[in-house]
Design an enzyme around this catalytic site. Structure first.
Site, mmCIF file in Angstrom:
data_model
loop_
_atom_site.group_PDB
_atom_site.id
_atom_site.type_symbol
_atom_site.label_atom_id
_atom_site.label_comp_id
_atom_site.label_asym_id
_atom_site.label_seq_id
_atom_site.Cartn_x
_atom_site.Cartn_y
_atom_site.Cartn_z
ATOM 1 N N CYS A 146 0.864 -1.170 0.000
ATOM 2 C CA CYS A 146 0.000 0.000 0.000
ATOM 3 C C CYS A 146 0.909 1.230 0.000
ATOM 4 O O CYS A 146 1.552 1.507 1.011
ATOM 5 C CB CYS A 146 -0.907 -0.008 1.236
ATOM 6 S SG CYS A 146 -2.101 1.336 1.284
ATOM 7 N N CYS A 192 -7.868 5.822 -7.206
ATOM 8 C CA CYS A 192 -7.197 6.404 -6.051
ATOM 9 C C CYS A 192 -7.220 7.920 -6.162
ATOM 10 O O CYS A 192 -6.932 8.470 -7.228
ATOM 11 C CB CYS A 192 -5.755 5.905 -5.970
ATOM 12 S SG CYS A 192 -4.823 6.598 -4.570
#
Length: 426
Positions: A161, A355
């Site tokens: 991540c 995102c």
């Protein structure tokens, strides 16, 4: 005739919306129980804001018991200590057990801080992975502003991540400028990625160029292919490796404030169970989100096993974004509905990524369809609109979670962004 019992293990993003969608889909045809290790849901994407004082933790909290009660979903915050798939039961943290007919594992990850000496909140670095971590990071940030010193931000080898690390570096830069102390705070970005903007996805659009440009503009130095060896009280020991993974340079980086994202692994309750999880503890699934060894167990979200996009000198995991998790939830719910109806499961998740990386005074957005290349949509862009979009999405998402509403949150966000930018997603 008794209805089947479906237990959802994990009350984060995936588990919470899975419980909502299962109830909406199955109504009175199944008993639903959600098992978390806290009574509260936290909107994790806002943690970087908490860490610099732009949000209070309470503002991103949803207290789950009353919401679940309103929707007829049983709830316990005892947490699970062990999944016993051969007996269709969970062992809970309070010593009790829960039997199930079907289990949906949505635990999220265990944070592997212990794999590096001196790493993590119990050691010498800070974290934004959990809201309580971010609150402590905010306290340390205020100390930094009063006594400016060098900063190290980034991710450790094996992390999967990377967006929040980039976000936090840029947000720190923005807030330090506002306070007039940025000139006294050198910043270094440390990452196992082979290049800036890889993100565990081999880049999306021109994320390499966009993020490198941002870092140059903000005077943030970086080290890629970086392996963190250990962290002392004020020095981080990093080895920079070559394409073959061999050390080509050692760095001892002084700092007064350091936040690196850790590697993930499966939670202890599922680790070491043959057929259920891999050696790192991630749940094995087929294309229908179902475990091959125990077909009454499904899994979704960060806890599932996904191979990397390709070889890299250091381990670089693939992120499981909110959009992707939402798609896994829907596929799981639809497949459980088919099984309860006596049919075979047919639904597959569409592993797409969206995102919004907020930088406080701007940001970078990207959409990847599918998440793993080659892609049909491979797009990234930057601008102040990204910050505004993330603020709006936070409010929208929290409102829906507080109401217990099930709908495609991230799909709606993707369609809105693409509509604004005149791109196609179908």
């Amino acid at each position: 005739m008794p209805v089947p019992k479906i237990v959802v293990l994990g009350a984060g993003l995936g588990g919470t919306i899975a419980a909502y969608e299962l109830r909406a889909k199955l109504r009175d045809r199944a008993e639903i129980e959600l098992v978390g290790n806290s009574e509260d849901y936290w909107f994790v994407p806002s943690n970087p804001w908490v860490a610099v004082g732009w949000r209070e933790p309470e503002a991103i909290r949803v207290h789950l018991p009353p919401v679940m009660k309103r929707h007829g979903i049983a709830f316990t915050a005892a947490g699970a200590t062990r999944v016993v798939p051969g007996e269709n039961r969970l062992e809970l943290g309070d010593g009790s057990t829960i039997d199930y007919d079907y289990l949906v594992i949505a635990t999220g990850p265990d944070l592997a801080f212990d794999e590096i000496p001196g790493f993590g909140p119990q050691g010498n670095t800070l974290s934004i992975c959990q809201t309580q971590h971010a609150a402590e990071t905010h306290r340390r940030f205020e100390e930094l502003c009063a006594n400016p010193r060098p900063i190290v931000v980034g991710a450790a080898q094996g992390a999967s991540c990377y967006g929040p690390a980039y976000e936090f570096a840029m947000i720190l830069d923005t807030e330090l400028k506002r306070r007039g102390v940025r000139d006294r705070v050198p910043m270094t970005f440390v990452t196992p990625e082979p290049y800036i903007g890889h993100l565990g996805l081999d880049g999306v659009g021109d994320t390499k160029g966009l993020l490198e440009s941002e870092m140059r503009d903000r005077h943030i130095k970086w080290i890629t292919n970086a392996k963190v060896i250990g962290v002392d009280a004020e020095v981080m020991h990093v080895e920079e490796v070559d394409e073959d993974g061999k050390t080509k340079r050692a760095h001892d980086i002084p700092f007064g404030f350091a936040m690196l994202l850790p590697a993930f692994r499966g939670v202890e309750a599922v680790r070491g169970i043959e057929g259920l999880s891999n050696p790192r503890g991630f749940i094995l699934i087929d294309k229908h989100q179902r475990n091959p060894a125990f077909p009454n167990i499904f899994a979704l979200g960060v806890c599932i096993a996904i191979p990397p996009v390709g070889p890299t000198p250091l381990p670089v995991g693939v992120p499981k974004t909110g959009f992707m998790i939402e798609s896994m939830v829907t596929a799981t719910v639809e497949n459980l509905g088919e099984i309860i109806d006596g049919k075979e499961p047919t639904h597959e998740a569409s592993w797409n990524a969206i995102c919004l990386a907020d930088f406080g005074d701007g940001g970078v957005a990207f959409i990847a369809k599918p998440q793993i290349p080659p892609r049909n949509t491979n797009w990234a862009a930057e601008g102040k609109w990204v910050h505004l979009a993330k603020v709006g999405f936070e409010k929208y998402f929290l409102r829906k979670i507080r109401r217990g509403e099930s709908e495609p949150f991230y799909e709606k966000l993707a369609l809105h962004v693409l509509g604004v930018k005149k791109l196609r997603f179908d």
